[in-house]
Scaffold this motif. Sequence first.
Motif, PDB file in Angstrom:
ATOM      1  N   MET A   1       0.821  -1.215   0.000  1.00 61.64           N
ATOM      2  CA  MET A   1       0.000   0.000   0.000  1.00 61.64           C
ATOM      3  C   MET A   1       0.857   1.268   0.000  1.00 61.64           C
ATOM      4  SD  MET A   1      -3.105   0.942  -0.145  1.00 61.64           S
ATOM      5  CE  MET A   1      -4.119   2.391   0.056  1.00 61.64           C
ATOM      6  N   GLU A   2       2.004   1.191   0.699  1.00 58.93           N
ATOM      7  CA  GLU A   2       2.837   2.391   0.812  1.00 58.93           C
ATOM      8  C   GLU A   2       3.354   2.881  -0.543  1.00 58.93           C
ATOM      9  OE1 GLU A   2       5.895   2.466   3.720  1.00 58.93           O
ATOM     10  OE2 GLU A   2       4.582   1.841   5.356  1.00 58.93           O
ATOM     11  N   PRO A   3       3.860   1.995  -1.424  1.00 61.34           N
ATOM     12  CA  PRO A   3       4.307   2.497  -2.733  1.00 61.34           C
ATOM     13  C   PRO A   3       3.198   3.178  -3.519  1.00 61.34           C
ATOM     14  CG  PRO A   3       5.174   0.299  -2.345  1.00 61.34           C
ATOM     15  CD  PRO A   3       4.188   0.556  -1.245  1.00 61.34           C
ATOM     16  N   LEU A   4       1.964   2.650  -3.410  1.00 62.41           N
ATOM     17  CA  LEU A   4       0.841   3.270  -4.104  1.00 62.41           C
ATOM     18  C   LEU A   4       0.533   4.649  -3.530  1.00 62.41           C
ATOM     19  CD1 LEU A   4      -1.424   3.011  -6.196  1.00 62.41           C
ATOM     20  CD2 LEU A   4      -2.827   1.926  -4.412  1.00 62.41           C
TER      21      LEU A   4
ATOM     22  N   GLY B   1       5.390   6.021   7.418  1.00 58.82           N
ATOM     23  CA  GLY B   1       4.583   4.958   6.849  1.00 58.82           C
ATOM     24  C   GLY B   1       3.311   5.447   6.190  1.00 58.82           C
ATOM     25  N   ALA B   2       2.329   4.543   6.102  1.00 62.40           N
ATOM     26  CA  ALA B   2       1.106   4.820   5.358  1.00 62.40           C
ATOM     27  C   ALA B   2       0.296   5.960   5.962  1.00 62.40           C
ATOM     28  CB  ALA B   2       0.250   3.557   5.291  1.00 62.40           C
ATOM     29  N   THR B   3       0.310   6.088   7.294  1.00 61.53           N
ATOM     30  CA  THR B   3      -0.478   7.150   7.926  1.00 61.53           C
ATOM     31  C   THR B   3       0.032   8.527   7.520  1.00 61.53           C
ATOM     32  OG1 THR B   3      -0.949   5.742   9.836  1.00 61.53           O
ATOM     33  CG2 THR B   3      -1.256   8.114  10.118  1.00 61.53           C
ATOM     34  N   GLY B   4       1.338   8.735   7.572  1.00 60.11           N
ATOM     35  CA  GLY B   4       1.908  10.017   7.173  1.00 60.11           C
ATOM     36  C   GLY B   4       1.652  10.316   5.713  1.00 60.11           C
ATOM     37  N   LEU B   5       1.774   9.302   4.860  1.00 64.79           N
ATOM     38  CA  LEU B   5       1.502   9.502   3.437  1.00 64.79           C
ATOM     39  C   LEU B   5       0.041   9.860   3.204  1.00 64.79           C
ATOM     40  CD1 LEU B   5       3.550   6.519   1.950  1.00 64.79           C
ATOM     41  CD2 LEU B   5       4.143   8.949   1.862  1.00 64.79           C
TER      42      LEU B   5
ATOM     43  N   ALA C   1       8.227   7.145   3.611  1.00 65.40           N
ATOM     44  CA  ALA C   1       8.189   5.828   2.973  1.00 65.40           C
ATOM     45  C   ALA C   1       9.528   5.106   3.048  1.00 65.40           C
ATOM     46  CB  ALA C   1       7.769   5.973   1.512  1.00 65.40           C
ATOM     47  N   GLY C   2      10.552   5.782   3.617  1.00 61.56           N
ATOM     48  CA  GLY C   2      11.847   5.145   3.786  1.00 61.56           C
ATOM     49  C   GLY C   2      12.762   5.221   2.598  1.00 61.56           C
TER      50      GLY C   2
ATOM     51  N   LEU D   1     -11.484  14.015   4.217  1.00 59.25           N
ATOM     52  CA  LEU D   1     -10.827  13.146   3.246  1.00 59.25           C
ATOM     53  C   LEU D   1      -9.984  12.075   3.935  1.00 59.25           C
ATOM     54  CD1 LEU D   1      -9.710  15.783   0.583  1.00 59.25           C
ATOM     55  CD2 LEU D   1     -11.495  14.061   0.319  1.00 59.25           C
ATOM     56  N   PHE D   2      -9.312  12.443   5.034  1.00 51.63           N
ATOM     57  CA  PHE D   2      -8.508  11.448   5.744  1.00 51.63           C
ATOM     58  C   PHE D   2      -9.392  10.377   6.352  1.00 51.63           C
ATOM     59  CE2 PHE D   2      -6.426   9.588   9.387  1.00 51.63           C
ATOM     60  CZ  PHE D   2      -5.167   9.287   8.901  1.00 51.63           C
ATOM     61  N   LEU D   3     -10.501  10.792   6.955  1.00 50.90           N
ATOM     62  CA  LEU D   3     -11.411   9.805   7.546  1.00 50.90           C
ATOM     63  C   LEU D   3     -11.977   8.871   6.472  1.00 50.90           C
ATOM     64  CD1 LEU D   3     -13.325  12.063  10.107  1.00 50.90           C
ATOM     65  CD2 LEU D   3     -11.573  10.339  10.600  1.00 50.90           C
ATOM     66  N   ALA D   4     -12.214   9.429   5.274  1.00 49.88           N
ATOM     67  CA  ALA D   4     -12.706   8.588   4.185  1.00 49.88           C
ATOM     68  C   ALA D   4     -11.645   7.618   3.689  1.00 49.88           C
ATOM     69  CB  ALA D   4     -13.194   9.471   3.035  1.00 49.88           C
ATOM     70  N   LEU D   5     -10.378   8.048   3.717  1.00 47.50           N
ATOM     71  CA  LEU D   5      -9.289   7.219   3.216  1.00 47.50           C
ATOM     72  C   LEU D   5      -8.777   6.240   4.256  1.00 47.50           C
ATOM     73  CD1 LEU D   5      -7.331   6.763   0.788  1.00 47.50           C
ATOM     74  CD2 LEU D   5      -5.838   8.504   1.812  1.00 47.50           C
ATOM     75  N   SER D   6      -8.990   6.538   5.538  1.00 41.67           N
ATOM     76  CA  SER D   6      -8.361   5.760   6.611  1.00 41.67           C
ATOM     77  C   SER D   6      -8.658   4.255   6.576  1.00 41.67           C
ATOM     78  CB  SER D   6      -8.753   6.343   7.979  1.00 41.67           C
ATOM     79  OG  SER D   6     -10.163   6.307   8.162  1.00 41.67           O
ATOM     80  N   PRO D   7      -9.848   3.800   6.172  1.00 39.65           N
ATOM     81  CA  PRO D   7     -10.061   2.342   6.120  1.00 39.65           C
ATOM     82  C   PRO D   7      -9.138   1.626   5.143  1.00 39.65           C
ATOM     83  CG  PRO D   7     -12.162   3.492   6.096  1.00 39.65           C
ATOM     84  CD  PRO D   7     -11.104   4.518   5.892  1.00 39.65           C
ATOM     85  N   LEU D   8      -8.598   2.353   4.175  1.00 40.09           N
ATOM     86  CA  LEU D   8      -7.721   1.735   3.181  1.00 40.09           C
ATOM     87  C   LEU D   8      -6.264   1.767   3.582  1.00 40.09           C
ATOM     88  CD1 LEU D   8      -9.332   3.281  -0.044  1.00 40.09           C
ATOM     89  CD2 LEU D   8      -9.844   1.076   1.025  1.00 40.09           C
ATOM     90  N   VAL D   9      -5.947   2.524   4.617  1.00 41.52           N
ATOM     91  CA  VAL D   9      -4.547   2.713   5.028  1.00 41.52           C
ATOM     92  C   VAL D   9      -4.136   1.583   5.981  1.00 41.52           C
ATOM     93  CG1 VAL D   9      -2.900   4.215   6.176  1.00 41.52           C
ATOM     94  CG2 VAL D   9      -4.702   5.186   4.724  1.00 41.52           C
TER      95      VAL D   9
END
Length: 336
Positions: A1-4, A75-79, A211-212, A328-336
């Motif tokens: 998920m992180e690369p995406l 990680g994914a949360t920051g992205l 993302a490192g 937008l973050f709350l909408a995206l959060s289930p995918l993170v």
Amino acid sequence: MEPLLLGAVIAAAGGFAFLNGFHDVSNSVAAAVRTRALTPTVAVLLAALFNLVGALLGTSLTLLFIDAAGGLPSGATGLAILLTALVAACGWGILTWYRGTPSSSTHALLGGVIGAGVASRFTDHRSMEGANEALLLQIVLPLMLSPIIAYLVAYAAVFPSTWLLRHGSPARVNSGNRIAQSVLTGVFALGHGIQDGQRTTAVVLLALVGAGYASGSGTPMWVQVFAALLLASGAMFGGWRITHTLGHRLVQIDPMRGTVAQGIGSAMLLIGAVLLHVPLSSTHAMTSAIVGAGANEPFASVRRPRVARILLSWLVTAPATALLGAVLFLALSPLV
């Protein structure tokens, strides 16, 4: 998920840079076009060129933003926070362009970051910590004070300018000021490139660090080139709705006062970036300088209702993008 997510953040950062150039080129060219110092085509080409050069110069403000956002989760949360903040800022930029309202892309981005960061507290993801004081003292405070300073200094600068030019004929004075405005158009665009180009650079670098893929101790050259090219490309297309607002709808301005406004705006951006290393909004600096210089004339014609609407939009920029970023973050959060 992180690369995406990383790819999405870089793409959104490119869109933000393009909209920034498209939205803010009016700050560079409005006064010069209004007083016929430059034709619209020449003014835009000049602004785009110097935006490109400015965005390739220096990284001090990039590092400032990196330090201020030190609490951004990795990680994914920051992205996800960066992605939703960028989308919120781009949405606000499109709305204000459509309405012909000059607004700060930096305020919009900061609002989006803060809103998404707060929203992360209400999920199972890590939240932003430790960035509040740095954001306030190093970024938010200079951005809030710059319109007041620009207005007052531009208003006061009309007095010595008028005195120095008191013996010149109107034709000679106007001709000389138009030449000065032509030069200052490039200078202001250079300052805008230095200031706003590093916003995009900082966001991409934060994403790479999260993302490192980077350490954060230096800025890869490709990131600067990426930001510079998209900023200049946006400037090439020119947001003429806002140019019309700055040049015609706020105040009647002559070449001398146009020179004052451009000179004060340019000086603030360059001093802020090169000497003080603080971020300043080119929109706030130029709009306030135009109103300040135009207000200091015997028959001042400041259109107060229009100015009041612009001030209101400035006040709601950060809260509006913070709310949008949070949603937008709350909408995206289930995918993170």
